[in-house]
Design a protein around this motif. Sequence first.
Motif, PDB file in Angstrom:
ATOM      1  N   ASP A 236       0.775  -1.202  -0.059  1.00 39.69           N
ATOM      2  CA  ASP A 236       0.107   0.133  -0.016  1.00 39.69           C
ATOM      3  C   ASP A 236       0.763   1.242  -0.015  1.00 39.69           C
ATOM      4  OD1 ASP A 236      -2.115  -1.778   0.014  1.00 39.69           O
ATOM      5  OD2 ASP A 236      -2.447  -1.446   2.353  1.00 39.69           O
ATOM      6  N   GLU A 237       1.797   1.262   0.838  1.00 37.03           N
ATOM      7  CA  GLU A 237       2.896   2.183   0.765  1.00 37.03           C
ATOM      8  C   GLU A 237       3.600   2.788  -0.748  1.00 37.03           C
ATOM      9  OE1 GLU A 237       7.007   3.770   3.159  1.00 37.03           O
ATOM     10  OE2 GLU A 237       6.099   1.928   3.596  1.00 37.03           O
ATOM     11  N   GLU A 238       3.930   1.548  -1.217  1.00 36.52           N
ATOM     12  CA  GLU A 238       4.544   1.742  -2.574  1.00 36.52           C
ATOM     13  C   GLU A 238       3.379   2.457  -3.522  1.00 36.52           C
ATOM     14  OE1 GLU A 238       7.579   1.437  -3.636  1.00 36.52           O
ATOM     15  OE2 GLU A 238       8.309   0.971  -1.435  1.00 36.52           O
ATOM     16  N   ILE A 239       2.111   1.458  -3.488  1.00 38.13           N
ATOM     17  CA  ILE A 239       0.998   2.210  -4.282  1.00 38.13           C
ATOM     18  C   ILE A 239       0.841   3.666  -4.092  1.00 38.13           C
ATOM     19  CG2 ILE A 239      -1.352   1.974  -4.842  1.00 38.13           C
ATOM     20  CD1 ILE A 239      -1.147  -0.952  -4.043  1.00 38.13           C
ATOM     21  N   ALA A 240       0.965   4.177  -2.729  1.00 33.94           N
ATOM     22  CA  ALA A 240       0.624   5.489  -2.757  1.00 33.94           C
ATOM     23  C   ALA A 240       1.570   6.330  -3.056  1.00 33.94           C
ATOM     24  CB  ALA A 240       0.428   5.727  -1.019  1.00 33.94           C
ATOM     25  N   LYS A 241       2.854   5.985  -3.114  1.00 30.43           N
ATOM     26  CA  LYS A 241       3.965   6.582  -3.726  1.00 30.43           C
ATOM     27  C   LYS A 241       3.887   6.586  -5.203  1.00 30.43           C
ATOM     28  CE  LYS A 241       7.305   5.788   0.142  1.00 30.43           C
ATOM     29  NZ  LYS A 241       8.690   4.932   0.219  1.00 30.43           N
ATOM     30  N   ILE A 242       3.583   5.620  -5.569  1.00 32.01           N
ATOM     31  CA  ILE A 242       3.463   5.597  -7.139  1.00 32.01           C
ATOM     32  C   ILE A 242       2.451   6.607  -7.698  1.00 32.01           C
ATOM     33  CG2 ILE A 242       2.774   4.010  -9.048  1.00 32.01           C
ATOM     34  CD1 ILE A 242       4.276   1.872  -7.510  1.00 32.01           C
ATOM     35  N   GLU A 243       1.198   6.513  -6.913  1.00 32.08           N
ATOM     36  CA  GLU A 243       0.022   7.210  -7.369  1.00 32.08           C
ATOM     37  C   GLU A 243       0.280   8.821  -7.169  1.00 32.08           C
ATOM     38  OE1 GLU A 243      -3.356   6.095  -4.965  1.00 32.08           O
ATOM     39  OE2 GLU A 243      -3.876   4.435  -6.490  1.00 32.08           O
ATOM     40  N   ALA A 244       1.013   9.188  -6.044  1.00 32.32           N
ATOM     41  CA  ALA A 244       1.637  10.635  -5.906  1.00 32.32           C
ATOM     42  C   ALA A 244       2.546  10.874  -7.245  1.00 32.32           C
ATOM     43  CB  ALA A 244       2.216  10.884  -4.539  1.00 32.32           C
ATOM     44  N   THR A 245       3.418  10.277  -7.284  1.00 32.73           N
ATOM     45  CA  THR A 245       4.413  10.452  -8.391  1.00 32.73           C
ATOM     46  C   THR A 245       3.661  10.355  -9.710  1.00 32.73           C
ATOM     47  OG1 THR A 245       5.977   9.254  -7.257  1.00 32.73           O
ATOM     48  CG2 THR A 245       6.617   9.690  -9.607  1.00 32.73           C
ATOM     49  N   LYS A 246       2.431   9.506 -10.086  1.00 27.54           N
ATOM     50  CA  LYS A 246       1.833   9.508 -11.224  1.00 27.54           C
ATOM     51  C   LYS A 246       1.039  10.930 -11.324  1.00 27.54           C
ATOM     52  CE  LYS A 246      -1.449   6.790 -13.659  1.00 27.54           C
ATOM     53  NZ  LYS A 246      -2.531   5.506 -13.841  1.00 27.54           N
ATOM     54  N   VAL A 248       1.705  14.144 -10.243  1.00 30.37           N
ATOM     55  CA  VAL A 248       2.721  15.047 -10.427  1.00 30.37           C
ATOM     56  C   VAL A 248       3.079  14.768 -11.874  1.00 30.37           C
ATOM     57  CG1 VAL A 248       4.974  16.228 -10.173  1.00 30.37           C
ATOM     58  CG2 VAL A 248       3.518  15.280  -8.390  1.00 30.37           C
ATOM     59  N   ARG A 249       3.250  13.909 -12.493  1.00 27.70           N
ATOM     60  CA  ARG A 249       3.579  13.540 -13.857  1.00 27.70           C
ATOM     61  C   ARG A 249       2.409  13.599 -14.788  1.00 27.70           C
ATOM     62  NH1 ARG A 249       5.708   8.859 -13.241  1.00 27.70           N
ATOM     63  NH2 ARG A 249       3.897   7.632 -13.828  1.00 27.70           N
ATOM     64  N   ASP A 250       1.437  13.373 -14.314  1.00 23.98           N
ATOM     65  CA  ASP A 250       0.123  13.500 -15.167  1.00 23.98           C
ATOM     66  C   ASP A 250      -0.094  15.135 -15.539  1.00 23.98           C
ATOM     67  OD1 ASP A 250      -0.117  10.850 -15.567  1.00 23.98           O
ATOM     68  OD2 ASP A 250      -1.627  10.814 -14.067  1.00 23.98           O
ATOM     69  N   ALA A 251       0.011  15.924 -14.184  1.00 29.09           N
ATOM     70  CA  ALA A 251      -0.132  17.169 -14.284  1.00 29.09           C
ATOM     71  C   ALA A 251       1.138  17.861 -15.187  1.00 29.09           C
ATOM     72  CB  ALA A 251      -0.075  17.849 -12.831  1.00 29.09           C
ATOM     73  N   LEU A 252       2.043  17.358 -15.144  1.00 26.06           N
ATOM     74  CA  LEU A 252       3.016  18.245 -16.150  1.00 26.06           C
ATOM     75  C   LEU A 252       3.010  17.771 -17.458  1.00 26.06           C
ATOM     76  CD1 LEU A 252       6.218  17.584 -13.935  1.00 26.06           C
ATOM     77  CD2 LEU A 252       5.329  19.527 -14.264  1.00 26.06           C
ATOM     78  N   THR A 253       2.457  16.330 -17.636  1.00 27.12           N
ATOM     79  CA  THR A 253       2.014  15.920 -18.900  1.00 27.12           C
ATOM     80  C   THR A 253       0.989  16.620 -19.508  1.00 27.12           C
ATOM     81  OG1 THR A 253       3.033  13.943 -18.249  1.00 27.12           O
ATOM     82  CG2 THR A 253       1.570  13.974 -20.149  1.00 27.12           C
ATOM     83  N   ALA A 256       1.866  20.293 -20.783  1.00 25.04           N
ATOM     84  CA  ALA A 256       2.660  20.250 -21.968  1.00 25.04           C
ATOM     85  C   ALA A 256       1.719  19.933 -23.147  1.00 25.04           C
ATOM     86  CB  ALA A 256       3.735  19.336 -21.807  1.00 25.04           C
ATOM     87  N   ALA A 257       0.632  18.931 -22.701  1.00 28.46           N
ATOM     88  CA  ALA A 257      -0.388  18.600 -23.633  1.00 28.46           C
ATOM     89  C   ALA A 257      -1.318  19.739 -24.229  1.00 28.46           C
ATOM     90  CB  ALA A 257      -1.220  17.520 -23.230  1.00 28.46           C
ATOM     91  N   LEU A 258      -1.687  20.503 -23.185  1.00 26.24           N
ATOM     92  CA  LEU A 258      -2.546  21.499 -23.485  1.00 26.24           C
ATOM     93  C   LEU A 258      -1.847  22.719 -24.359  1.00 26.24           C
ATOM     94  CD1 LEU A 258      -4.259  22.131 -20.176  1.00 26.24           C
ATOM     95  CD2 LEU A 258      -5.154  21.186 -22.085  1.00 26.24           C
ATOM     96  N   VAL A 259      -0.463  23.019 -24.200  1.00 25.15           N
ATOM     97  CA  VAL A 259       0.178  23.817 -25.023  1.00 25.15           C
ATOM     98  C   VAL A 259       0.166  23.307 -26.326  1.00 25.15           C
ATOM     99  CG1 VAL A 259       2.385  24.761 -25.149  1.00 25.15           C
ATOM    100  CG2 VAL A 259       1.267  24.939 -22.881  1.00 25.15           C
TER     101      VAL A 259
END
Length: 410
Positions: A236-246, A248-253, A256-259
């Motif tokens: 569960d801890e690893e899943i939470a870390k992965i979802e948080a990282t995901k 942030v990465r989705d927001a950045l993506t 860039a995708a909107l631009v």
Amino acid sequence: MEVLIALLGALGLGTGSAWFVIRNLYYICQPSEVLIFAGTSTRLPDGNTVGYRLVKGGSSLQIPLLERTFRMDLTNMIIDLKVVGAYSKGGIPLTVTGVANIKIAGTEPTIHNAIERLLGKSRAQIEKLAKETLEGNLRGVLASLTPEEANGDQIAFARSLLEEAEEDLQQLGLMLDSLQIQTISDDVGYLDSIGRKQQAELIRDARIAEAQAKAESIVKASANECETALRELLRDEEIAKIEATKGVRDALTKRAALVTEVESIAAAQIAEVEAEIKVETARIVETEQRLQADVLAPAEAKCHRAMAEAKGNAAKIIENGEAQALGLQRLGEVWRSAGTDAREVFLYQKIGVLMQMMAAGVPKIAVSDVTVIDAKNGTQATKLAAFLEQFNQATGVDLKRIVGQVESGK
């Protein structure tokens, strides 16, 4: 056989006597037996001398008056063993049953013991002797074993019995092929009590083992559950870390995708306008080319064709006129050079054509004139007269008169 008959014949015996000798003195040894010809001394490989000779797997001739022939069966004998009340080590009487396979030894030097001790005995006597020997050996082996040892490992018991009985059987000329112990029992219930004790011990050991296995299973299950819960927490801890990282990465993506999306929409609109300009330009060019092809070109072609046709017609008229003038000029020259006969020559030339035209188009007319022709001229003269008359009626030219004038001019 033929050699033997020939040998007997050489000894002075007739055919009948030879067959008598063969029938009564010639012996064939079967694979499961041995022939013993007693009366002839034979030296053995060990240096001893015996009063017989052996034949195994072959044939031989008995020497008359000097030898006597015996057969010894080498097939297996099945012996049922049963010893009742044989005391084992510790004083417990046991009853043992088994089965043994024995036979008379067919190899030297044991076979000589069998010949000396068993020759002349019946098969039942040999089996009885072997049974008594084996039962005696069985009692001796039981005396050296406890009931537990005898009953616990019957294969080792049978092996000990084989080792014990082998020497005694060889002395008799016998060979033990196999020995199996079938049952071991006692009348006082000692083996049954041992069995019950062993069974109780087995049940006890089984229950202890089962309890230990259950305890170990419970401990192992608890350890597995603890380890599983720990692994789930780590997961569960690893899943939470992965979802948080995901996230942030989705927001950045997405930024860039909107631009990229806005830029692509603007580029698409610019490309669309440029494409429409190119299409309109191409449409103008196409319209000009279509007008050129549909209106101007056909009009120019029609004009050129009319001018060419006019020039062709004028040239044709000019050529025809020149040709007609030249033909008339030459015709006039020919008429002038022909003199007064030119008219007749011209008519003669046209008679054939006129005759064809008249023959095709002259209708039926009434006879207004009759010309008499000599019968000697035949049908051709009649046809010619009719033609001249028709020609005169149609053209007004009297060919008969013209022909008569030509003939009178000659």
